[in-house]
Each structure stands twice: as C-alpha cells, then as structure tokens.
Design an enzyme around this catalytic site. Structure first.
Site, PDB file in Angstrom:
ATOM      1  N   THR A   1      14.673  14.624  16.145  1.00 19.90           N
ATOM      2  CA  THR A   1      13.587  14.619  15.149  1.00 19.90           C
ATOM      3  C   THR A   1      14.081  14.087  13.799  1.00 19.90           C
ATOM      4  O   THR A   1      13.333  13.431  13.069  1.00 19.90           O
ATOM      5  CB  THR A   1      12.987  16.034  15.000  1.00 19.90           C
ATOM      6  OG1 THR A   1      12.599  16.484  16.295  1.00 19.90           O
ATOM      7  CG2 THR A   1      11.766  16.047  14.109  1.00 19.90           C
TER       8      THR A   1
ATOM      9  N   ASP B   1       6.190  16.228  17.354  1.00 18.80           N
ATOM     10  CA  ASP B   1       6.832  17.201  18.253  1.00 18.80           C
ATOM     11  C   ASP B   1       5.764  18.067  18.931  1.00 18.80           C
ATOM     12  O   ASP B   1       5.763  18.232  20.149  1.00 18.80           O
ATOM     13  CB  ASP B   1       7.804  18.112  17.474  1.00 18.80           C
ATOM     14  CG  ASP B   1       8.928  17.345  16.786  1.00 18.80           C
ATOM     15  OD1 ASP B   1      10.083  17.475  17.179  1.00 18.80           O
ATOM     16  OD2 ASP B   1       8.629  16.574  15.833  1.00 18.80           O
TER      17      ASP B   1
HETATM   18  N1  LIG Z   1      24.150  23.039  15.034  1.00 18.63           N
HETATM   19  C1  LIG Z   1      23.880  22.227  16.052  1.00 18.63           C
HETATM   20  N2  LIG Z   1      24.870  21.744  16.809  1.00 18.63           N
HETATM   21  C2  LIG Z   1      24.628  20.925  17.812  1.00 18.63           C
HETATM   22  N3  LIG Z   1      23.411  20.499  18.166  1.00 18.63           N
HETATM   23  C3  LIG Z   1      22.371  20.937  17.458  1.00 18.63           C
HETATM   24  C4  LIG Z   1      22.552  21.816  16.370  1.00 18.63           C
HETATM   25  N4  LIG Z   1      21.349  22.092  15.853  1.00 18.63           N
HETATM   26  C5  LIG Z   1      20.450  21.413  16.594  1.00 18.63           C
HETATM   27  N5  LIG Z   1      21.071  20.718  17.574  1.00 18.63           N
HETATM   28  C6  LIG Z   1      20.460  19.912  18.624  1.00 18.63           C
HETATM   29  O1  LIG Z   1      20.853  18.569  18.514  1.00 18.63           O
HETATM   30  C7  LIG Z   1      19.747  17.744  18.824  1.00 18.63           C
HETATM   31  C8  LIG Z   1      19.876  16.433  18.125  1.00 18.63           C
HETATM   32  O2  LIG Z   1      21.020  15.862  18.594  1.00 18.63           O
HETATM   33  P1  LIG Z   1      21.464  14.471  18.055  1.00 18.63           P
HETATM   34  O3  LIG Z   1      22.485  13.955  18.985  1.00 18.63           O
HETATM   35  O4  LIG Z   1      20.263  13.624  17.802  1.00 18.63           O
HETATM   36  O5  LIG Z   1      22.134  14.828  16.668  1.00 18.63           O
HETATM   37  S1  LIG Z   1      22.213  13.953  15.360  1.00 18.63           S
HETATM   38  O6  LIG Z   1      21.000  14.150  14.580  1.00 18.63           O
HETATM   39  O7  LIG Z   1      22.447  12.556  15.758  1.00 18.63           O
HETATM   40  O8  LIG Z   1      23.380  14.484  14.636  1.00 18.63           O
HETATM   41  C9  LIG Z   1      18.559  18.509  18.340  1.00 18.63           C
HETATM   42  O9  LIG Z   1      17.434  18.132  19.108  1.00 18.63           O
HETATM   43  P2  LIG Z   1      15.980  18.009  18.408  1.00 18.63           P
HETATM   44  O10 LIG Z   1      15.719  19.341  17.735  1.00 18.63           O
HETATM   45  O11 LIG Z   1      15.106  17.782  19.603  1.00 18.63           O
HETATM   46  O12 LIG Z   1      16.016  16.870  17.464  1.00 18.63           O
HETATM   47  C10 LIG Z   1      18.963  19.957  18.530  1.00 18.63           C
HETATM   48  O13 LIG Z   1      18.475  20.524  19.704  1.00 18.63           O
HETATM   49 MG   LIG Z   2      13.102  18.073  19.925  1.00 24.44          MG
HETATM   50 MG   LIG Z   3      14.138  20.239  17.160  1.00 26.21          MG
END
Ligand SMILES: Nc1ncnc2c1ncn2[C@@H]1O[C@H](COP(=O)(O)OS(=O)(=O)O)[C@@H](OP(=O)(O)O)[C@H]1O
Ligand SMILES: [Mg+2]
Ligand SMILES: [Mg+2]
Ligand SMILES: [Mg+2]
Length: 394
Positions: free
Chosen positions: A142, A45
């Site tokens: 991530t 990241d």
């Molecule tokens: N509580 C909550 N609700 C909704 N979304 C959130 C939440 N927390 C984080 N995020 C954001 O979701 C990003 C990851 O989304 P994904 O679609 O990959 O989610 S998952 O891991 O498949 O469930 C993730 O992106 P990355 O941090 O870049 O991985 C977050 O920005």
């Molecule tokens: Mg990210």
């Molecule tokens: Mg993140």
C-alpha cells in the site's frame, strides 16, 4: 483459475482508478488512512476486498465462501467513517458495473453500503490445516501504491494447507522490463506521451500459476476482457543466471520491513556485486518468476510475524516458474497454521534456482550469529517470554 484471473483483472482496474485520483495534485491528503500499526490503508484496499469477496461468492454461488484477507470493516463502520465508506461504495459500484467486460456478472442493482461492509466482513476466515480457502491481499505494498509506485493485488487458493493456485495483478509492472522506465516517466510527469509502440504497450500484467503444472503465466492487464484472448498469455520462467557476479537481488524498500544491512553483508559474502533492487510489494516475487531478478531476501525485525496473504500467491508462482523459496533455514513456508507463517526461521529467501539458494542459506548461517539481528532477536525473545509470563500471571 479462470475466475481468479478475471476477478484480479477487474480489481486492478479499481486500483488504477483510485491510484490515478490519489496522484492528482488536487487529491485530498485525507484519502490515505492510518491503521493501528500506523501502516497505510486506502479506498482501494477496502474496495478490492469488497469486490473480490462479492465476485467470488457470486461466481461460486456460495454466500459462505471462505476467505482470509487483510482488511476489516471497523474504520468504515465507525461513526466517522461515513465519508470514507461513501468513497468505497462509489469505487466498488463503478468497478462492478463493468464486471461483464471481464466475463463476470454485475450485481442486479448497485450495492448499498451495508452489502459492501458485509462483503468485506465475510473475509474473516482464519485459515488452518484443513479444507479450502482463498487468501487475499487486496493491495499489497500500500505504501508503494500511495507513492504512485509498484503494488500488487494478490489472490491465492489454499487446500489442506498447500497453496494450489496464485494470481498476482501487478498494475504498474509492464509486460516487458524495458518499459519500466517508460512507466516511471509516465507517473512523474503524468503526461500524455504515447507509448513506445502504440498498441503493444501495457501498463501492467497479471501473473498466475497452478500447483503441479510446472508452468507459470503472464497476461497483459486489460480494460476490456472481451478483447482479451487467453492466447495473449505467455509462459514465464525464472532466470538461468546462477553466477552471483551476474545476479541481482531484490528486497523491500522500507528498512523498517527488512534489515538492509544484513542483506548487504550477505550479498557481499556470496559475491553478489550488483546494487539491490528495492521494490514495493509482491512485484518482487513476480520479478523472480519472470526472470527479471534472481534473488529475493527479507529479514523482518524479530517479533514481526509474516502473514500468509503477503506470500501465498507469489510463492506458488515462483515455484511453478522453476524457482525455490523457503525460510532462512531452508524449510518451506507453512501456510497451514492460520493467518501467520508460524515457525518461520529468521527470514525468507527466494531464488531462481537451487545453486544460488543453497549459497544464500549457507551464508545466512555463517553470518547470523555475528550480526546485530541475532542479538536483537535474543533480546526480543527475552521480552516476549517475559510478557507471556506476565500475561499468564494475570
Ligand atoms: N514491520 C514489518 N516488517 C515486515 N513486514 C511488514 C511490517 N509491517 C508490515 N509489513 C508487511 O509488509 C508488506 C509490504 O511489504 P513490502 O515488501 O512492500 O515492503 S516495502 O514497503 O517495500 O518496504 C505489507 O503489506 P501491505 O500492508 O499489504 O502493504 C505488510 O503486510
Ligand atoms: Mg495489503
Ligand atoms: Mg496493509
Ligand atoms: Mg501485503
């Protein structure tokens, strides 16, 4: 666009190296760190944020290039972040030295820790309605990344509040859907089995689109851009399926990030019969754009504010590939109001076409009030208003 694609290709190489190392049995569990909101962050990241920032500044000869991105340098700059910073420095230099392979320039000398911290820190624009800025999610998904699964490098350019270009690097999303199983086997066994048709198999792809062209493109992830002919890019298009019976929807993997119960109810009410595909990251947007699935739905818990870097690149790619993406009220996502998608109505719905989209937006309205989400939402609003009140008293 050309620079953005080259930069994302280079960034994907850094990610693949870090992910491969992370998945080795001997890998230290300390390679994955936890942020304040308990979400994971890794060398990849920070490393990607540093190289994208450095390469964009170098290509456009602009030290003050405006970038809105997810990570900051706080942990790396702290007294106990020294070892971590050293790993980031090694990953970044290891990648930048190969920049010419991607048609980009390497730094004259290896970057020092403070150059890298500066590059990360430079991505502290806050967006807004005017001017031009880049938006970067260095590693989206991530959690998928650390689990050896799907993730994306997402870079977009916003001009006067509109996303004008988007590039999505999807290092574990092969050019052909059928190769997904092959890839999963690859990761499970970490074996050296040869690909189905040697030479034609690519572990990942990069997708990109420019607003207003009505076209979106995909090219294989490469490790030597010199060998890459832009003619290897091929146009992608959304699925032509509009019958819910034959349509597939996708959604986030984690139930903390979306309500699986609500989407299951919605799916049932519009006549979707297939099992949802749960995939990490904006690879879901890539899947819509290239016609592998027809629908994406996300309903985050009330109070969670979506960030622009989680959507910008994917939105323009879906739209240019012929798809429709709005909030659950049918309104466009608003990238002009800072780092958050302010004013988002309940959730996000992306579809391969207007027919399916119209049905799902209608179904949300029909089932929202009787869902637990609306009650939770009311309760949260109540709490939010109370805390605003308390804050303003103080
Ligand atoms: N509580 C909550 N609700 C909704 N979304 C959130 C939440 N927390 C984080 N995020 C954001 O979701 C990003 C990851 O989304 P994904 O679609 O990959 O989610 S998952 O891991 O498949 O469930 C993730 O992106 P990355 O941090 O870049 O991985 C977050 O920005
Ligand atoms: Mg990210
Ligand atoms: Mg993140
Ligand atoms: Mg993200």
């Amino acid at each position: 666009m050309e620079v953005a694609v080259r930069v994302v290709q280079a960034a994907c190489t850094l990610c693949q190296r870090v992910q491969d190392a992370l998945l080795l049995p001997a890998s230290a569990s300390g390679s994955v760190h936890s942020k304040l909101d308990r979400s994971p962050v890794t060398v990849a990241d920070w490393g990607v944020q540093a190289i994208v920032s450095w390469l964009l500044s170098d290509c456009f000869q602009d030290e003050n290039i405006s970038i809105v991105a997810e990570e900051d340098d706080e942990t790396l700059s702290s007294s106990d972040g020294a070892a971590l910073l050293e790993s980031v420095v090694a990953a970044v230099n290891g990648c930048l030295i190969e920049a010419p392979k991607y048609g980009l320039r390497s730094p004259e000398k290896e970057l020092k820790a403070h150059d890298i911290l500066q590059a990360i820190r430079r991505c502290s624009s806050i967006g807004g309605p005017k001017g031009r800025f880049w938006v970067l999610d260095p590693v989206d998904g991530t959690l998928g990344f650390v689990r050896g699964d799907q993730y994306a490098v997402a870079l977009a350019l916003i001009e006067d509040g509109e996303v004008v270009l988007g590039v999505l690097g999807c290092p574990n999303y092969p050019m052909k859907k059928e190769w997904l199983n092959y890839h999963q086997r690859y990761y499970r066994l970490m074996s050296k089995v040869s690909p189905p048709t040697p030479g034609s198999w690519h572990r990942g792809c990069v997708m990109y689109a420019h607003r207003g062209c009505g076209q979106a493109w995909m090219q294989p992830l490469v490790h030597d851009f010199g060998k890459l002919d832009w003619r290897n890019s091929r146009e992608v298009r959304v699925s032509t399926v509009s019958d819910p019976l034959s349509a597939t929807f996708c959604e986030p993997v984690e139930k903390a990030n979306t309500s699986h119960t609500f989407t299951a109810g919605l799916a049932h009410s519009v006549g979707l019969r297939k099992q949802p595909l749960r995939v990490y990251s904006m690879v879901k947007y890539a899947a819509i754009a290239r016609g592998d699935v027809e629908i994406f739905m996300k309903f985050a818990r009330a109070g969670y504010k979506e960030k622009i870097w989680d959507h910008a690149a994917g939105v323009v790619i879906i739209q240019e590939a012929g798809g429709v993406i709005t909030d659950a009220g049918g309104r466009p996502l608003d990238f002009s109001r800072g780092v958050f998608l302010e004013g988002l109505d309940r959730g996000i719905i992306a579809c391969s076409g207007p027919l399916l989209h119209h049905r799902i937006v209608g179904a949300v309205d029909a089932s929202w009030n009787s869902s637990t989400l609306s009650h939770i939402s009311d309760a949260c609003h109540h709490i939010t208003y109370q805390s605003i009140h308390i804050e303003s008293i103080h």
